[in-house]
Design a protein around this motif. Structure first.
Motif, PDB file in Angstrom:
ATOM      1  N   MET A 252       0.870  -1.186   0.040  1.00 42.99           N
ATOM      2  CA  MET A 252       0.048   0.036   0.164  1.00 42.99           C
ATOM      3  C   MET A 252       0.760   1.167   0.011  1.00 42.99           C
ATOM      4  O   MET A 252       1.942   1.261   0.479  1.00 42.99           O
ATOM      5  CB  MET A 252      -0.932  -0.043   1.087  1.00 42.99           C
ATOM      6  CG  MET A 252      -1.909   1.093   1.111  1.00 42.99           C
ATOM      7  SD  MET A 252      -2.691   0.916   2.647  1.00 42.99           S
ATOM      8  CE  MET A 252      -4.631   1.356   2.114  1.00 42.99           C
ATOM      9  N   SER A 253       0.333   2.190  -0.566  1.00 46.30           N
ATOM     10  CA  SER A 253       1.136   3.555  -0.626  1.00 46.30           C
ATOM     11  C   SER A 253       0.407   4.815  -0.104  1.00 46.30           C
ATOM     12  O   SER A 253      -0.348   4.574   0.716  1.00 46.30           O
ATOM     13  CB  SER A 253       1.452   3.804  -2.153  1.00 46.30           C
ATOM     14  OG  SER A 253       0.159   3.669  -2.555  1.00 46.30           O
ATOM     15  N   LEU A 254       1.064   5.846  -0.277  1.00 50.41           N
ATOM     16  CA  LEU A 254       0.246   7.116   0.236  1.00 50.41           C
ATOM     17  C   LEU A 254      -1.219   7.263  -0.257  1.00 50.41           C
ATOM     18  O   LEU A 254      -1.243   6.752  -1.664  1.00 50.41           O
ATOM     19  CB  LEU A 254       1.199   8.327  -0.018  1.00 50.41           C
ATOM     20  CG  LEU A 254       2.594   8.512   0.730  1.00 50.41           C
ATOM     21  CD1 LEU A 254       3.250   9.722  -0.098  1.00 50.41           C
ATOM     22  CD2 LEU A 254       2.511   8.613   2.274  1.00 50.41           C
TER      23      LEU A 254
ATOM     24  N   ASP B  61       3.379  14.330 -15.479  1.00 51.54           N
ATOM     25  CA  ASP B  61       4.025  15.215 -14.120  1.00 51.54           C
ATOM     26  C   ASP B  61       3.178  14.551 -12.885  1.00 51.54           C
ATOM     27  O   ASP B  61       4.022  14.457 -11.858  1.00 51.54           O
ATOM     28  CB  ASP B  61       3.187  16.725 -14.423  1.00 51.54           C
ATOM     29  CG  ASP B  61       3.808  17.392 -15.530  1.00 51.54           C
ATOM     30  OD1 ASP B  61       5.047  17.054 -15.967  1.00 51.54           O
ATOM     31  OD2 ASP B  61       3.280  18.033 -16.225  1.00 51.54           O
ATOM     32  N   ILE B  62       1.945  14.533 -12.994  1.00 52.04           N
ATOM     33  CA  ILE B  62       1.198  13.868 -11.965  1.00 52.04           C
ATOM     34  C   ILE B  62       1.896  12.489 -11.598  1.00 52.04           C
ATOM     35  O   ILE B  62       1.979  12.240 -10.218  1.00 52.04           O
ATOM     36  CB  ILE B  62      -0.263  13.858 -12.227  1.00 52.04           C
ATOM     37  CG1 ILE B  62      -0.897  15.139 -12.516  1.00 52.04           C
ATOM     38  CG2 ILE B  62      -1.184  13.019 -10.746  1.00 52.04           C
ATOM     39  CD1 ILE B  62      -0.968  16.211 -11.200  1.00 52.04           C
TER      40      ILE B  62
ATOM     41  N   GLU C 106       4.903   9.005  -7.832  1.00 49.61           N
ATOM     42  CA  GLU C 106       5.913   8.086  -7.918  1.00 49.61           C
ATOM     43  C   GLU C 106       6.981   8.315  -6.739  1.00 49.61           C
ATOM     44  O   GLU C 106       7.704   7.723  -5.885  1.00 49.61           O
ATOM     45  CB  GLU C 106       6.500   7.653  -9.092  1.00 49.61           C
ATOM     46  CG  GLU C 106       5.328   6.797  -9.839  1.00 49.61           C
ATOM     47  CD  GLU C 106       6.156   6.541 -11.268  1.00 49.61           C
ATOM     48  OE1 GLU C 106       5.495   5.846 -12.031  1.00 49.61           O
ATOM     49  OE2 GLU C 106       6.908   7.115 -11.631  1.00 49.61           O
ATOM     50  N   LEU C 107       7.500   9.907  -6.946  1.00 46.63           N
ATOM     51  CA  LEU C 107       8.489  10.482  -6.053  1.00 46.63           C
ATOM     52  C   LEU C 107       7.952  10.313  -4.735  1.00 46.63           C
ATOM     53  O   LEU C 107       8.774  10.152  -3.791  1.00 46.63           O
ATOM     54  CB  LEU C 107       8.777  11.876  -6.592  1.00 46.63           C
ATOM     55  CG  LEU C 107       9.893  11.754  -7.518  1.00 46.63           C
ATOM     56  CD1 LEU C 107       9.949  13.044  -8.346  1.00 46.63           C
ATOM     57  CD2 LEU C 107      11.142  11.584  -7.198  1.00 46.63           C
TER      58      LEU C 107
ATOM     59  N   LEU D  73       9.693  20.220 -10.824  1.00 44.94           N
ATOM     60  CA  LEU D  73       8.591  19.666 -10.274  1.00 44.94           C
ATOM     61  C   LEU D  73       8.797  18.685  -9.353  1.00 44.94           C
ATOM     62  O   LEU D  73       8.385  18.399  -8.020  1.00 44.94           O
ATOM     63  CB  LEU D  73       7.525  19.390 -11.382  1.00 44.94           C
ATOM     64  CG  LEU D  73       6.151  18.932 -10.940  1.00 44.94           C
ATOM     65  CD1 LEU D  73       5.456  20.160 -10.158  1.00 44.94           C
ATOM     66  CD2 LEU D  73       5.137  18.480 -11.862  1.00 44.94           C
ATOM     67  N   GLY D  74       9.525  17.582  -9.713  1.00 44.89           N
ATOM     68  CA  GLY D  74       9.855  16.510  -8.556  1.00 44.89           C
ATOM     69  C   GLY D  74      10.557  17.003  -7.459  1.00 44.89           C
ATOM     70  O   GLY D  74      10.347  16.760  -6.463  1.00 44.89           O
TER      71      GLY D  74
END
Length: 156
Positions: free
Chosen positions: A1-3, A18-19, A24-25, A116-117
């Protein structure tokens, strides 16, 4: 599970890539920092005018900036911590100026995507309590940023 990440693109300028990169970052940064799965964060993309208003209201600086973070885990005077067994960890809000992202990418000679990242990871680390108010703290925070961005492949 992720954020669990809530995105709001008030600028209407971001591409799907971009999203995806930001998602991922932030998940990579969460893994590096051992953030609990299911923790929540909000990311809003705004104009320079909007971030300048926020910067003026909350930081007393009447100028646009690149990223502002509002950590939910930093309690203000008189605030009470809310917690419960079934409540997700709510990290807070990251607000990024798309215009400043474009300007800084040109200024630093790298892509919009890389800037952006960088700003997303920078804002996320602020939510976790990292800061750069002293040279020593800056070294720690910027080393973490670089490690995450390099691992993802967004090098300068």
């Amino acid at each position: 599970m992720s954020l669990n990440i809530d995105f709001i693109d008030e600028s209407n300028q971001l591409k799907e890539q971009d999203i995806t990169t930001v998602i991922e970052l932030l998940n990579l940064a969460a893994k590096h920092e051992e953030v609990e799965p299911g923790s929540e964060v909000s990311v809003t993309f705004v104009s320079n005018d909007k971030i300048q208003k926020i910067n003026r209201e909350y930081r007393g600086k009447d100028q646009p900036t690149d990223v502002i973070s509002f950590a939910m885990e930093e309690l203000g005077e008189g605030e009470i911590e809310l917690s419960g067994l079934d409540m997700p960890r709510i990290l807070g809000d990251i607000i990024i100026s798309v215009q400043r992202t474009e300007e800084q990418a040109k200024e630093y000679g790298h892509s919009f995507h890389r800037e952006l990242g960088f700003l997303a990871v920078h804002g996320f680390l602020h939510l976790l309590g990292y800061d750069h108010v002293t040279e020593e703290l800056e070294k720690v925070m910027f080393a973490k940023q670089k490690e995450i961005l390099d691992e993802y492949g967004l090098e300068r």
